[in-house]
Design an enzyme around this catalytic site. Sequence first.
Site, PDB file in Angstrom:
ATOM      1  N   ASP A 148       0.710  -1.203   0.063  1.00  0.00           N
ATOM      2  CA  ASP A 148      -0.153  -0.008   0.086  1.00  0.00           C
ATOM      3  C   ASP A 148       0.892   1.232  -0.189  1.00  0.00           C
ATOM      4  OD1 ASP A 148      -2.199   1.450  -0.001  1.00  0.00           O
ATOM      5  OD2 ASP A 148      -2.710   1.103   2.267  1.00  0.00           O
ATOM      6  N   HIS A 149       0.284   2.258  -0.684  1.00  0.00           N
ATOM      7  CA  HIS A 149       0.941   3.524  -0.600  1.00  0.00           C
ATOM      8  C   HIS A 149       2.512   3.544  -1.028  1.00  0.00           C
ATOM      9  CE1 HIS A 149      -1.853   6.544  -0.119  1.00  0.00           C
ATOM     10  NE2 HIS A 149      -2.708   5.728   0.607  1.00  0.00           N
ATOM     11  N   GLU A 152      -3.179  -0.274  -8.393  1.00  0.00           N
ATOM     12  CA  GLU A 152      -4.037   0.766  -8.031  1.00  0.00           C
ATOM     13  C   GLU A 152      -3.280   2.110  -7.967  1.00  0.00           C
ATOM     14  OE1 GLU A 152      -7.047   0.368  -4.570  1.00  0.00           O
ATOM     15  OE2 GLU A 152      -6.164   2.247  -3.798  1.00  0.00           O
ATOM     16  N   HIS A 204     -10.006   5.274   0.293  1.00  0.00           N
ATOM     17  CA  HIS A 204      -8.934   5.203   1.208  1.00  0.00           C
ATOM     18  C   HIS A 204      -9.383   5.893   2.846  1.00  0.00           C
ATOM     19  CE1 HIS A 204      -5.043   4.497  -1.436  1.00  0.00           C
ATOM     20  NE2 HIS A 204      -6.231   3.770  -1.640  1.00  0.00           N
TER      21      HIS A 204
END
Length: 493
Positions: free
Chosen positions: A181-182, A276, A350
């Site tokens: 993620d991120h 994503e 998010h």
Amino acid sequence: MTDFIDITEALGAYPGIEDANAFASYVKGRNVYKESLYLADGILFMVNKTDPFTKELVAVTAEPHLLAGLTTNTSIHTGRYMMARCPMNVANAYWFMARYKNLGPKSMKDSKVSIGLGDRLGLVTAGHVSSIRKASVFPVFAQQSIRELNLTGRTFKDVLADAFWGAFRAGWREGFGADGDHLKTAEEVRYALDSGFSMITLDCSNHIGLEREGGANAKPPSVRAQVSYRLADGTAVSFSEDEIERCTATYQRAIEFTSSIYHDLLVGCGRKVDFELSIDETGTPTDPKAHYFVAKQLADTGVPLTSLAPRFIGEFQKGIDYIGDIAKFREDFVLHQAIADTFGYKLSVHSGSDKFSIYPSVAELSKGHFHLKTAGTNWLEALRVVLAANPELFGQMYSYAKEHLDEAKAYYKVDVEKESVPDSVDAALFERPDVRQVMHITYGLLLNAKTETGEPLFRTRLYRCLRENEDLLRSTVERHIDNHLKALGLIWS
Ligand SMILES: [Zn+2]
């Protein structure tokens, strides 16, 4: 050890491992997790609890060579079988996932609703399984950012192994997503891919913004001024020269970065990886036109997104409900949804936990096609268990968190001041948004806090408490995720 010997002796009289259910009824009442029983390719696996703090994998087979590569602590031959006791460590999790592809990470492609369930402690996946089982939802049991890894002292492999073992023990056999993620750099993306993750969330915030060097010198965009671009819902979008110039200066570098990550790293990594794009970590809500500008050019350069996270209107603070005007949120969401539909990906929400007031809108306006990310809320549910089971430990953690709030605010943006939160917390006060935020953002400080002699101040006691109260932890997390799924219209009652 006793239980293992009991099982071994029982097995001597047992007709065979093929009938796993009969075996399950036989071992009922012992420390084997009945739902963990898994018979595949001539091996019967089960998870056994050796003491309140330790679990082991037990593998039973008539063909010991099948266990080659699995790390075992001890093994015993009994009758025609060999039983091996194996540590539930990272290496053995990866042995499993390589051998039984159905049990490990997989792409969420074609799923309608998917939910990210970040677990910072590596203890709550069984609770997630209990809840997710009730709905038609693709679960991303492993989901962590680099920031979370740094603050908890874990690796991507630790995260995936913990999620795997949690899912395996709880009897989840349908695979799950693993989301890096991120991620902000090529190295971070490579790290997640090399660790076997099935989803990459690229955060290109370092490449967004007028002030970023070189923004204006990027390649000319393929989106043109004065052209009417049709969207899936029948509306159209067009840009003035000024708007094109502004979007180019703000986003063109980010688009080029995203395209290069996709083409250089994701293509040819040997498996289908969900991609994503997150453009939510910005100071202002994402203009739908800018969203279109980014999406169109990524499509033009052959980058298929699985999902995109814009920054929606309103405040998405951690672990508490949405703050803002729901009517405005709905208007904004509809515009972003039309763009997502045009290019065939999901919107990703998010900081998506605990946003109960907007869930019905998300479900309705996306027509049941979205990705939602939760993370810290699972940590808060674990703390709820600590508060109930060991209020003294919770009280010490709360005082520490309050004392060190300003340090945590360097990482996480929240509107809460330590002067305004209570000095001590009971079950009722734990529901207060400001109290939740204090505990939400200080997890790294709490997990890393040390005594004067360098011992963990809370970590050991926290894990001990949660392992001792495993059933309460599981039911608490299950109920909390159930509440999310209910508000999203995914489970009833
Ligand atoms: Zn985000």
